[in-house]
Design an enzyme around this catalytic site. Structure first.
Site, PDB file in Angstrom:
ATOM      1  NE  ARG A   3      -9.944  -5.799   3.523  1.00  0.00           N
ATOM      2  CZ  ARG A   3      -8.529  -5.582   4.093  1.00  0.00           C
ATOM      3  NH1 ARG A   3      -8.510  -4.712   2.587  1.00  0.00           N
ATOM      4  NH2 ARG A   3      -8.082  -5.430   4.868  1.00  0.00           N
ATOM      5  CB  VAL A   4     -14.006  -1.800   1.603  1.00  0.00           C
ATOM      6  CG1 VAL A   4     -13.269  -0.130   1.555  1.00  0.00           C
ATOM      7  CG2 VAL A   4     -14.889  -1.945   0.192  1.00  0.00           C
ATOM      8  N   GLY A   5     -10.618  -2.367   3.125  1.00  0.00           N
ATOM      9  CA  GLY A   5     -10.566  -1.914   3.852  1.00  0.00           C
ATOM     10  C   GLY A   5      -9.733  -0.506   4.446  1.00  0.00           C
ATOM     11  CG  ASP A   6      -6.482   0.125   6.508  1.00  0.00           C
ATOM     12  OD1 ASP A   6      -6.528  -0.041   5.852  1.00  0.00           O
ATOM     13  OD2 ASP A   6      -5.701   0.947   6.834  1.00  0.00           O
ATOM     14  CB  THR A  31       0.870   0.245   5.378  1.00  0.00           C
ATOM     15  OG1 THR A  31       0.567  -0.878   4.713  1.00  0.00           O
ATOM     16  CG2 THR A  31       1.896   1.037   6.224  1.00  0.00           C
ATOM     17  N   GLY A  32      -1.047  -1.742   6.733  1.00  0.00           N
ATOM     18  CA  GLY A  32      -0.959  -3.306   7.602  1.00  0.00           C
ATOM     19  C   GLY A  32      -2.580  -3.839   7.356  1.00  0.00           C
ATOM     20  CB  THR A  87      -0.309  -0.564   1.137  1.00  0.00           C
ATOM     21  OG1 THR A  87      -1.444  -1.606   1.140  1.00  0.00           O
ATOM     22  CG2 THR A  87      -1.902   0.828   1.484  1.00  0.00           C
ATOM     23  N   GLY A 140      -6.186  -3.934   7.239  1.00  0.00           N
ATOM     24  CA  GLY A 140      -6.625  -3.396   7.244  1.00  0.00           C
ATOM     25  C   GLY A 140      -8.144  -2.653   8.750  1.00  0.00           C
TER      26      GLY A 140
HETATM   27  N1  ASP Z   1      -3.758  -1.427   4.730  1.00  0.00           N
HETATM   28  C1  ASP Z   1      -4.479  -2.141   3.523  1.00  0.00           C
HETATM   29  C2  ASP Z   1      -5.919  -2.705   3.666  1.00  0.00           C
HETATM   30  O1  ASP Z   1      -6.544  -3.560   4.573  1.00  0.00           O
HETATM   31  C3  ASP Z   1      -3.205  -3.051   2.927  1.00  0.00           C
HETATM   32  C4  ASP Z   1      -2.373  -3.197   3.707  1.00  0.00           C
HETATM   33  O2  ASP Z   1      -1.417  -1.512   3.712  1.00  0.00           O
HETATM   34  O3  ASP Z   1      -0.604  -3.279   2.944  1.00  0.00           O
HETATM   35  O4  ASP Z   1      -6.486  -2.752   2.405  1.00  0.00           O
END
Ligand code: ASP
Length: 357
Positions: free
Chosen positions: A240-243, A263-264, A212, A266
């Site tokens: 799916r929708v992340g953060d 990032t991580g 990300t 989500g």
């Molecule tokens: N945070 C992002 C998500 O969950 C993924 C990522 O940061 O690598 O969509």
């Protein structure tokens, strides 16, 4: 008697020189203009890249430097933090080197779906998009949602129809084709197919890599902005929708506190409204930015096994980049034009690269 003729332009030049001298000697010198204060920080995903080939890490570092140069040029010329954030992220989206834009990871259906958000710390205006399949630059569409609609978030086909109405060409999913990611997707699919019982869990990514991208910036006018763009987690479920596109979870900016891009995994960032939590600690508890970011990322997320990291920047130019994974590449640039690159491992010595050469 021979007269010496002095050309009139010479007389004028001498007169101007004297006039200038008189003025400077009789008037106090104006105070020196304050040094421009601006700063931009970028990340390209928190995760474990320790097993990645050195060329892979190098290409991501180089791609980030190219992108940061674009943001730096805008800020140095007095441009806005919003423009700098968008330009830097666009460059990373176009590079195909990260999990965003051209390099977005595949969903379980084998088609990338992208999310992005941008936020203006001066006005709290925000724009976000999610579950896009045909947009080359999701961060640009997020900006248009912010500026051209009464809404904050548009998703899926509605967002893509809005993009067309703004003259953005829809691209085919082949635009995002990436051999390395396709192979990775195939391996994840085989593993999930082998054990149907585990098919609702997130299969293990051998490199546990995340890509990300996110940027926070403070411009010469004192305004903060934040943006994030992603293809989401590896082998995510379609839809799916992340953060990243959730304002306050993966992206947030407020001139009264700070700007954050996360990032991580989500799901943890959404449950803990990570970006807003960091900024509100600064705003209401008056704790230093570094402490607020560390408390959230290194304590609360760690307690919940929520992998990830953030880049955070306050209106005084303080920066915090905590991550609880083994790596998170970041680049930070200030008016002196020196980009400080670090984070490819916990112990990596920072490297300085010029933003002007
Ligand atoms: N945070 C992002 C998500 O969950 C993924 C990522 O940061 O690598 O969509």
């Amino acid at each position: 008697m021979k007269l010496i003729r002095i050309p009139s332009f010479l007389i004028l030049a001498i007169a101007m020189l004297f006039a200038g001298r008189t003025r400077t000697s009789s008037m106090p010198a104006p105070p020196p203009a304050p040094a421009p204060n601006f700063i931009l920080v970028a990340h390209s995903g928190a995760g474990d890249i320790s097993k990645a080939p050195p060329e892979f890490i190098e290409s991501r570092r180089t791609g980030m430097v190219v992108a940061i140069k674009k943001g730096y040029a805008i800020l140095a010329a007095g441009g806005t933090s919003l423009d700098a954030v968008e330009a830097t992220i666009r460059s990373m989206e176009d590079s195909g080197l990260y999990d965003s834009g051209r390099g977005a990871y595949y969903t379980r259906d084998g088609i990338p779906e992208m999310d992005a958000a941008i936020m203006d710390g001066k006005t709290l205006a925000a724009g976000s998009v999610a579950a896009l399949q045909h947009i080359a630059n999701p961060i640009h569409l997020a900006r248009l949602v912010m500026e051209k609609t009464p809404h904050v978030m548009l998703v899926g086909t509605g967002a893509e129809r809005f993009a067309e109405s703004q003259g953005i060409e829809l691209v085919s999913p082949y635009y995002f084709y990436n051999e390395r990611l396709w192979q990775q997707y195939q391996r994840a699919k085989e593993k999930a197919d082998e054990d149907k019982k585990k098919s609702s869990a997130i299969p293990d990514d051998p490199m546990r890599e995340h890509g990300t991208v996110g940027v926070v910036a403070l411009d010469q006018h004192g305004n903060l902005a934040a943006g994030t763009s992603t293809g989401g987690t590896t082998y995510k479920m379609p839809g799916r929708v992340g953060d990243s596109p959730i304002i306050g979870a993966g992206t947030y900016a407020n001139n009264e506190s700070c700007a954050v891009s996360g990032t991580g995994i989500g799901e943890f960032f959404m449950r803990n409204i990570v970006a807003a939590d960091i900024c509100e600690r600064v705003r209401y508890l008056h704790v230093p930015l570094e402490q607020a970011a560390n408390d959230v990322v290194m304590k609360e997320l760690v307690d919940q096994k929520g992998e990830g990291g953030v880049i955070a920047l306050d209106h005084q130019g303080n920066v915090a980049t905590p991550f609880n994974t083994t790596g998170m590449i970041t680049g930070t640039v200030r008016p002196d034009g020196k980009i400080e690159m670090k984070g490819w491992s916990k112990t990596a010595e920072p490297e300085i690269v010029s933003a002007t050469q």
